[in-house]
Design a protein around this motif. Structure first.
Motif, PDB file in Angstrom:
ATOM      1  N   GLU A   1       0.825  -1.206   0.000  1.00  0.00           N
ATOM      2  CA  GLU A   1       0.000   0.000   0.000  1.00  0.00           C
ATOM      3  C   GLU A   1       0.864   1.263   0.000  1.00  0.00           C
ATOM      4  O   GLU A   1       1.896   1.338   0.646  1.00  0.00           O
ATOM      5  N   THR A   2       0.424   2.218  -0.796  1.00  0.00           N
ATOM      6  CA  THR A   2       0.927   3.591  -0.725  1.00  0.00           C
ATOM      7  C   THR A   2      -0.332   4.400  -0.417  1.00  0.00           C
ATOM      8  O   THR A   2      -1.015   4.857  -1.311  1.00  0.00           O
ATOM      9  N   ASN A   3      -0.645   4.507   0.858  1.00  0.00           N
ATOM     10  CA  ASN A   3      -1.952   5.031   1.247  1.00  0.00           C
ATOM     11  C   ASN A   3      -2.099   6.523   1.012  1.00  0.00           C
ATOM     12  O   ASN A   3      -3.087   6.985   0.450  1.00  0.00           O
ATOM     13  N   HIS A   4      -1.101   7.266   1.480  1.00  0.00           N
ATOM     14  CA  HIS A   4      -1.272   8.728   1.411  1.00  0.00           C
ATOM     15  C   HIS A   4       0.050   9.431   1.138  1.00  0.00           C
ATOM     16  O   HIS A   4       1.123   8.887   1.378  1.00  0.00           O
ATOM     17  N   ASP A   5      -0.077  10.636   0.638  1.00  0.00           N
ATOM     18  CA  ASP A   5       1.051  11.543   0.553  1.00  0.00           C
ATOM     19  C   ASP A   5       1.063  12.329   1.863  1.00  0.00           C
ATOM     20  O   ASP A   5       0.027  12.860   2.275  1.00  0.00           O
ATOM     21  N   GLU A   6       2.203  12.371   2.521  1.00  0.00           N
ATOM     22  CA  GLU A   6       2.238  12.963   3.869  1.00  0.00           C
ATOM     23  C   GLU A   6       1.769  14.422   3.872  1.00  0.00           C
ATOM     24  O   GLU A   6       1.011  14.836   4.752  1.00  0.00           O
TER      25      GLU A   6
ATOM     26  N   ALA B   1       6.951   6.038   3.061  1.00  0.00           N
ATOM     27  CA  ALA B   1       7.199   4.871   3.928  1.00  0.00           C
ATOM     28  C   ALA B   1       7.221   3.588   3.089  1.00  0.00           C
ATOM     29  O   ALA B   1       8.055   2.702   3.309  1.00  0.00           O
ATOM     30  N   ALA B   2       6.305   3.502   2.132  1.00  0.00           N
ATOM     31  CA  ALA B   2       6.294   2.321   1.254  1.00  0.00           C
ATOM     32  C   ALA B   2       7.577   2.269   0.423  1.00  0.00           C
ATOM     33  O   ALA B   2       8.173   1.197   0.249  1.00  0.00           O
ATOM     34  N   ALA B   3       8.021   3.442  -0.052  1.00  0.00           N
ATOM     35  CA  ALA B   3       9.259   3.489  -0.844  1.00  0.00           C
ATOM     36  C   ALA B   3      10.437   2.994   0.001  1.00  0.00           C
ATOM     37  O   ALA B   3      11.306   2.268  -0.508  1.00  0.00           O
ATOM     38  N   ASN B   4      10.442   3.340   1.297  1.00  0.00           N
ATOM     39  CA  ASN B   4      11.514   2.865   2.181  1.00  0.00           C
ATOM     40  C   ASN B   4      11.491   1.338   2.319  1.00  0.00           C
ATOM     41  O   ASN B   4      12.542   0.700   2.335  1.00  0.00           O
ATOM     42  N   VAL B   5      10.293   0.772   2.425  1.00  0.00           N
ATOM     43  CA  VAL B   5      10.181  -0.689   2.539  1.00  0.00           C
ATOM     44  C   VAL B   5      10.716  -1.336   1.257  1.00  0.00           C
ATOM     45  O   VAL B   5      11.477  -2.301   1.294  1.00  0.00           O
TER      46      VAL B   5
ATOM     47  N   LEU C   1       1.425  -0.889  -6.514  1.00  0.00           N
ATOM     48  CA  LEU C   1       1.013   0.000  -5.429  1.00  0.00           C
ATOM     49  C   LEU C   1      -0.508  -0.019  -5.309  1.00  0.00           C
ATOM     50  O   LEU C   1      -1.219  -0.090  -6.307  1.00  0.00           O
ATOM     51  N   GLY C   2      -0.994   0.043  -4.083  1.00  0.00           N
ATOM     52  CA  GLY C   2      -2.444  -0.020  -3.909  1.00  0.00           C
ATOM     53  C   GLY C   2      -2.927   0.698  -2.667  1.00  0.00           C
ATOM     54  O   GLY C   2      -2.152   1.346  -1.964  1.00  0.00           O
ATOM     55  N   HIS C   3      -4.229   0.578  -2.427  1.00  0.00           N
ATOM     56  CA  HIS C   3      -4.887   1.154  -1.242  1.00  0.00           C
ATOM     57  C   HIS C   3      -4.638   2.665  -1.124  1.00  0.00           C
ATOM     58  O   HIS C   3      -4.391   3.192  -0.026  1.00  0.00           O
ATOM     59  N   LEU C   4      -4.698   3.370  -2.254  1.00  0.00           N
ATOM     60  CA  LEU C   4      -4.489   4.816  -2.218  1.00  0.00           C
ATOM     61  C   LEU C   4      -5.706   5.526  -1.630  1.00  0.00           C
ATOM     62  O   LEU C   4      -6.853   5.172  -1.949  1.00  0.00           O
ATOM     63  N   SER C   5      -5.457   6.496  -0.784  1.00  0.00           N
ATOM     64  CA  SER C   5      -6.521   7.343  -0.262  1.00  0.00           C
ATOM     65  C   SER C   5      -7.055   8.196  -1.408  1.00  0.00           C
ATOM     66  O   SER C   5      -6.284   8.734  -2.202  1.00  0.00           O
ATOM     67  N   ARG C   6      -8.383   8.315  -1.461  1.00  0.00           N
ATOM     68  CA  ARG C   6      -8.973   9.080  -2.566  1.00  0.00           C
ATOM     69  C   ARG C   6      -8.637  10.565  -2.448  1.00  0.00           C
ATOM     70  O   ARG C   6      -8.370  11.233  -3.437  1.00  0.00           O
TER      71      ARG C   6
END
Ligand code: ZN
Ligand code: ZN
Length: 298
Positions: free
Chosen positions: A160-165, A193-197, A211-216
């Motif tokens: 998941e890349t959920n959100h942009d900080e 954070a996903a990029a770090n993983v 990449l998935g689970h992006l916040s709308r």
């Protein structure tokens, strides 16, 4: 990926012998429609695997399973949370696993591991079939050492890349406690954070990232893709394929590797409960044993 984002998640993992749905967080109608686009009928599913009980992962399950006796694989706490107060209590085909256990569904070996997220017992998966593997982690506040170890062998990674900080911080619609929850160690991974993983996995085998689970509201596919591509470029890994799954449409089918074609013995199914293995390979017996185990655990 049948659909992925903060409004609902479901994915299909398949070999020549086996079709597994991961989560059922789209409406049953959408799940059926999108499976159809992948030339799969719901009756052909060999199992539904659940990561955790949040609505965006299970909301279509009750209706989907009303007419479908598909095995639902979950750990006992998740199963209990999902069953509670709905017709899934009557569903006979629950297969309860212990978090951390490995088991087989046809020719796919499923490895389960805990992930930090604000659900009762959330898990991630690593799938192995033939010489290839797929890692699947959505909904996690951070990646523990164990998660990174589990993902080191995978060729394709769904993360998941959920959100942009920045977008999350500047969002005026979310109250502060909600933002804190999302950013917490039991919330969701940001793009960076996903990029770090992913960077941590680079000494491993990964050659494709989905990449998935992006916040709308607090992310865009462009931002997520750019953040991950920049990180890969920085590490000199420009040959890794990066794709962003969408909420509203089925993603392309990713061919992860080769598995053995030809005849496959369904008896392998009972390897799920080796201690109760029967010579007739009756999976229904295994399911009933499983139900009992689940109750004992609760
Ligand atoms: Zn979710
Ligand atoms: Zn969740």
């Amino acid at each position: 990926m049948l659909g992925s984002g903060s409004a609902g998640n479901s994915a299909l993992v398949a070999t020549d012998h086996c079709k597994i749905l991961i989560d059922g967080g789209l409406s049953a109608r959408q799940i059926v429609l999108r499976l159809e686009q992948c030339s799969v009928l719901p009756e052909q599913l060999d199992g539904v695997l659940l990561t955790h009980e949040h609505g965006d992962h299970v909301c279509g399950l009750e209706v989907l399973c009303r007419k479908l006796d598909v095995p639902i694989y979950a750990n006992s706490q998740t199963a209990e949370a999902v069953r509670c107060g709905c017709s899934l209590e009557q569903h006979r085909n629950w297969r309860i696993f212990r978090t951390g256990a490995d088991f087989a569904i046809c020719d796919i070996t499923v490895q389960t591991f805990p992930v930090p997220h604000d659900a009762v017992d959330p898990v991630g998966f690593a799938f192995y079939a033939g010489s290839t593997s797929l890692g699947f982690v959505t909904d996690l506040g951070y990646a523990t050492k164990m998660i990174v170890e589990r993902l080191r062998q995978v060729h394709t990674l769904v993360i998941e890349t959920n959100h942009d900080e920045k977008l999350l911080q500047n969002d005026i619609h979310r109250p502060w406690p909600v933002k804190q929850r999302i950013q917490s160690r039991h919330g969701h991974l940001s793009n960076s954070a996903a990029a770090n993983v992913i960077e941590e996995l680079l000494p491993g085998k990964v050659d494709r990232v989905v990449l998935g689970h992006l916040s709308r509201d607090c992310n865009t596919p462009e931002l997520a893709l750019q953040t991950v591509r920049d990180a890969l470029k920085k590490c000199g890994k420009i040959d890794i394929e990066v794709f962003c799954a969408a909420q509203s449409e089925v993603s392309p089918q990713f061919r992860i590797g080769e598995t053995t074609r030809g005849h496959f013995s369904r008896r392998l199914k009972t390897h799920f409960f080796p201690q109760h293995e029967r010579s007739d390979g009756d999976s229904q017996v295994a399911a009933e044993v499983c139900d009992k185990t689940g109750n004992e655990n609760s």
